[in-house]
Design a protein around this motif. Structure first.
Motif, PDB file in Angstrom:
ATOM      1  N   ASP A  41     -45.310 -34.741 -29.322  1.00  0.00           N
ATOM      2  CA  ASP A  41     -44.947 -35.375 -30.582  1.00  0.00           C
ATOM      3  C   ASP A  41     -43.447 -35.206 -30.825  1.00  0.00           C
ATOM      4  OD1 ASP A  41     -44.513 -32.762 -31.800  1.00  0.00           O
ATOM      5  OD2 ASP A  41     -46.682 -32.634 -31.971  1.00  0.00           O
ATOM      6  N   TYR A  42     -42.937 -35.960 -31.791  1.00  0.00           N
ATOM      7  CA  TYR A  42     -41.500 -35.960 -32.068  1.00  0.00           C
ATOM      8  C   TYR A  42     -41.016 -34.596 -32.559  1.00  0.00           C
ATOM      9  CZ  TYR A  42     -36.942 -37.158 -33.892  1.00  0.00           C
ATOM     10  OH  TYR A  42     -35.587 -37.192 -34.128  1.00  0.00           O
ATOM     11  N   ALA A  43     -41.786 -33.941 -33.410  1.00  0.00           N
ATOM     12  CA  ALA A  43     -41.363 -32.658 -33.982  1.00  0.00           C
ATOM     13  C   ALA A  43     -41.132 -31.609 -32.886  1.00  0.00           C
ATOM     14  CB  ALA A  43     -42.397 -32.167 -34.988  1.00  0.00           C
ATOM     15  N   THR A  44     -42.016 -31.552 -31.922  1.00  0.00           N
ATOM     16  CA  THR A  44     -41.871 -30.600 -30.819  1.00  0.00           C
ATOM     17  C   THR A  44     -40.681 -30.975 -29.947  1.00  0.00           C
ATOM     18  OG1 THR A  44     -44.280 -30.369 -30.839  1.00  0.00           O
ATOM     19  CG2 THR A  44     -43.122 -29.470 -28.941  1.00  0.00           C
ATOM     20  N   ALA A  45     -40.499 -32.254 -29.701  1.00  0.00           N
ATOM     21  CA  ALA A  45     -39.355 -32.716 -28.907  1.00  0.00           C
ATOM     22  C   ALA A  45     -38.052 -32.409 -29.624  1.00  0.00           C
ATOM     23  CB  ALA A  45     -39.469 -34.218 -28.644  1.00  0.00           C
ATOM     24  N   LEU A  46     -38.027 -32.544 -30.927  1.00  0.00           N
ATOM     25  CA  LEU A  46     -36.825 -32.275 -31.706  1.00  0.00           C
ATOM     26  C   LEU A  46     -36.410 -30.806 -31.605  1.00  0.00           C
ATOM     27  CD1 LEU A  46     -34.696 -33.452 -33.606  1.00  0.00           C
ATOM     28  CD2 LEU A  46     -36.240 -32.933 -35.511  1.00  0.00           C
ATOM     29  N   VAL A  47     -37.362 -29.916 -31.604  1.00  0.00           N
ATOM     30  CA  VAL A  47     -37.072 -28.484 -31.447  1.00  0.00           C
ATOM     31  C   VAL A  47     -36.420 -28.235 -30.087  1.00  0.00           C
ATOM     32  CG1 VAL A  47     -38.110 -26.187 -31.208  1.00  0.00           C
ATOM     33  CG2 VAL A  47     -38.855 -27.710 -33.045  1.00  0.00           C
ATOM     34  N   ALA A  48     -36.973 -28.835 -29.034  1.00  0.00           N
ATOM     35  CA  ALA A  48     -36.414 -28.677 -27.690  1.00  0.00           C
ATOM     36  C   ALA A  48     -35.017 -29.294 -27.605  1.00  0.00           C
ATOM     37  CB  ALA A  48     -37.337 -29.314 -26.655  1.00  0.00           C
ATOM     38  N   TRP A  49     -34.852 -30.476 -28.190  1.00  0.00           N
ATOM     39  CA  TRP A  49     -33.549 -31.153 -28.193  1.00  0.00           C
ATOM     40  C   TRP A  49     -32.494 -30.300 -28.893  1.00  0.00           C
ATOM     41  CZ3 TRP A  49     -30.647 -32.670 -32.396  1.00  0.00           C
ATOM     42  CH2 TRP A  49     -29.510 -33.435 -32.105  1.00  0.00           C
ATOM     43  N   ARG A  50     -32.819 -29.790 -30.071  1.00  0.00           N
ATOM     44  CA  ARG A  50     -31.872 -28.953 -30.832  1.00  0.00           C
ATOM     45  C   ARG A  50     -31.453 -27.730 -30.041  1.00  0.00           C
ATOM     46  NH1 ARG A  50     -34.615 -29.546 -36.549  1.00  0.00           N
ATOM     47  NH2 ARG A  50     -33.335 -31.241 -37.342  1.00  0.00           N
ATOM     48  N   SER A  51     -32.410 -27.110 -29.384  1.00  0.00           N
ATOM     49  CA  SER A  51     -32.132 -25.911 -28.596  1.00  0.00           C
ATOM     50  C   SER A  51     -31.130 -26.205 -27.477  1.00  0.00           C
ATOM     51  CB  SER A  51     -33.436 -25.362 -28.007  1.00  0.00           C
ATOM     52  OG  SER A  51     -33.177 -24.290 -27.156  1.00  0.00           O
ATOM     53  N   LYS A  52     -31.380 -27.264 -26.724  1.00  0.00           N
ATOM     54  CA  LYS A  52     -30.483 -27.625 -25.613  1.00  0.00           C
ATOM     55  C   LYS A  52     -29.132 -28.109 -26.125  1.00  0.00           C
ATOM     56  CE  LYS A  52     -31.889 -27.371 -21.586  1.00  0.00           C
ATOM     57  NZ  LYS A  52     -31.489 -26.331 -20.665  1.00  0.00           N
ATOM     58  N   ALA A  53     -29.129 -28.895 -27.176  1.00  0.00           N
ATOM     59  CA  ALA A  53     -27.872 -29.393 -27.733  1.00  0.00           C
ATOM     60  C   ALA A  53     -27.010 -28.232 -28.228  1.00  0.00           C
ATOM     61  CB  ALA A  53     -28.154 -30.382 -28.854  1.00  0.00           C
ATOM     62  N   GLN A  54     -27.629 -27.253 -28.847  1.00  0.00           N
ATOM     63  CA  GLN A  54     -26.883 -26.096 -29.352  1.00  0.00           C
ATOM     64  C   GLN A  54     -26.288 -25.280 -28.217  1.00  0.00           C
ATOM     65  OE1 GLN A  54     -26.279 -25.613 -32.596  1.00  0.00           O
ATOM     66  NE2 GLN A  54     -24.941 -23.932 -32.051  1.00  0.00           N
ATOM     67  N   LEU A  55     -26.987 -25.171 -27.105  1.00  0.00           N
ATOM     68  CA  LEU A  55     -26.491 -24.409 -25.954  1.00  0.00           C
ATOM     69  C   LEU A  55     -25.254 -25.050 -25.325  1.00  0.00           C
ATOM     70  CD1 LEU A  55     -29.823 -23.426 -24.164  1.00  0.00           C
ATOM     71  CD2 LEU A  55     -28.244 -21.900 -25.362  1.00  0.00           C
ATOM     72  N   THR A  56     -25.099 -26.357 -25.510  1.00  0.00           N
ATOM     73  CA  THR A  56     -24.002 -27.082 -24.859  1.00  0.00           C
ATOM     74  C   THR A  56     -22.986 -27.602 -25.866  1.00  0.00           C
ATOM     75  OG1 THR A  56     -25.264 -29.143 -24.887  1.00  0.00           O
ATOM     76  CG2 THR A  56     -25.478 -27.759 -22.919  1.00  0.00           C
ATOM     77  N   VAL A  57     -22.952 -27.030 -27.048  1.00  0.00           N
ATOM     78  CA  VAL A  57     -22.103 -27.532 -28.127  1.00  0.00           C
ATOM     79  C   VAL A  57     -20.607 -27.473 -27.771  1.00  0.00           C
ATOM     80  CG1 VAL A  57     -21.894 -25.360 -29.413  1.00  0.00           C
ATOM     81  CG2 VAL A  57     -21.864 -27.541 -30.636  1.00  0.00           C
ATOM     82  N   ASP A  58     -20.222 -26.600 -26.878  1.00  0.00           N
ATOM     83  CA  ASP A  58     -18.815 -26.473 -26.503  1.00  0.00           C
ATOM     84  C   ASP A  58     -18.344 -27.555 -25.526  1.00  0.00           C
ATOM     85  OD1 ASP A  58     -18.489 -24.256 -28.125  1.00  0.00           O
ATOM     86  OD2 ASP A  58     -18.950 -22.832 -26.525  1.00  0.00           O
ATOM     87  N   ASN A  59     -19.261 -28.306 -24.951  1.00  0.00           N
ATOM     88  CA  ASN A  59     -18.915 -29.376 -24.010  1.00  0.00           C
ATOM     89  C   ASN A  59     -19.150 -30.717 -24.711  1.00  0.00           C
ATOM     90  OD1 ASN A  59     -18.674 -31.255 -21.979  1.00  0.00           O
ATOM     91  ND2 ASN A  59     -19.954 -30.163 -20.523  1.00  0.00           N
ATOM     92  N   ALA A  60     -18.074 -31.344 -25.160  1.00  0.00           N
ATOM     93  CA  ALA A  60     -18.188 -32.593 -25.928  1.00  0.00           C
ATOM     94  C   ALA A  60     -18.836 -33.718 -25.132  1.00  0.00           C
ATOM     95  CB  ALA A  60     -16.807 -33.032 -26.408  1.00  0.00           C
ATOM     96  N   GLN A  61     -18.761 -33.670 -23.819  1.00  0.00           N
ATOM     97  CA  GLN A  61     -19.321 -34.754 -23.000  1.00  0.00           C
ATOM     98  C   GLN A  61     -20.778 -34.522 -22.615  1.00  0.00           C
ATOM     99  OE1 GLN A  61     -15.737 -35.046 -20.289  1.00  0.00           O
ATOM    100  NE2 GLN A  61     -16.270 -37.205 -20.573  1.00  0.00           N
ATOM    101  N   MET A  62     -21.320 -33.386 -22.946  1.00  0.00           N
ATOM    102  CA  MET A  62     -22.719 -33.094 -22.645  1.00  0.00           C
ATOM    103  C   MET A  62     -23.576 -33.591 -23.804  1.00  0.00           C
ATOM    104  SD  MET A  62     -24.452 -31.854 -20.285  1.00  0.00           S
ATOM    105  CE  MET A  62     -25.423 -30.588 -19.582  1.00  0.00           C
ATOM    106  N   ARG A  63     -24.545 -34.439 -23.504  1.00  0.00           N
ATOM    107  CA  ARG A  63     -25.404 -35.009 -24.542  1.00  0.00           C
ATOM    108  C   ARG A  63     -26.870 -34.930 -24.133  1.00  0.00           C
ATOM    109  NH1 ARG A  63     -21.685 -38.258 -27.317  1.00  0.00           N
ATOM    110  NH2 ARG A  63     -20.299 -36.658 -28.131  1.00  0.00           N
ATOM    111  N   TYR A  64     -27.691 -34.675 -25.113  1.00  0.00           N
ATOM    112  CA  TYR A  64     -29.137 -34.674 -24.919  1.00  0.00           C
ATOM    113  C   TYR A  64     -29.747 -35.776 -25.771  1.00  0.00           C
ATOM    114  CZ  TYR A  64     -29.106 -30.600 -22.017  1.00  0.00           C
ATOM    115  OH  TYR A  64     -28.898 -29.760 -20.959  1.00  0.00           O
TER     116      TYR A  64
END
Length: 78
Positions: A41-64
């Protein structure tokens, strides 16, 4: 009488990678894409997306991204 209703699966794919530029959505290395997972479901995917996006916040070209796979599999279902 009790009915057991199973929650409908609305599959979502979470993936990401480094973009060629900030102006588009073309990846530098397709072989290096990070396939995070497929979620029921979307809610579970959003949690995973946020986690990965936060880990790569220092790289402006990295997108999830979250892809609504259920819409591709059955375009009639919203």
């Amino acid at each position: 009488m009790t009915e057991t209703t199973e929650k409908k699966q609305l599959l979502h794919l979470v993936f990401g990678g480094e973009l060629k530029s900030l102006d588009g959505v073309q990846f530098k290395d397709l072989d290096g894409l990070d396939i995070v997972g497929i979620y029921p479901d979307y809610a579970t995917a959003l949690v995973a997306w946020r986690s990965k996006a936060q880990l790569t916040v220092d790289n402006a070209q990295m997108r999830y991204f979250i892809v609504h796979m259920h819409r591709l599999m059955d375009p009639e279902v919203k």
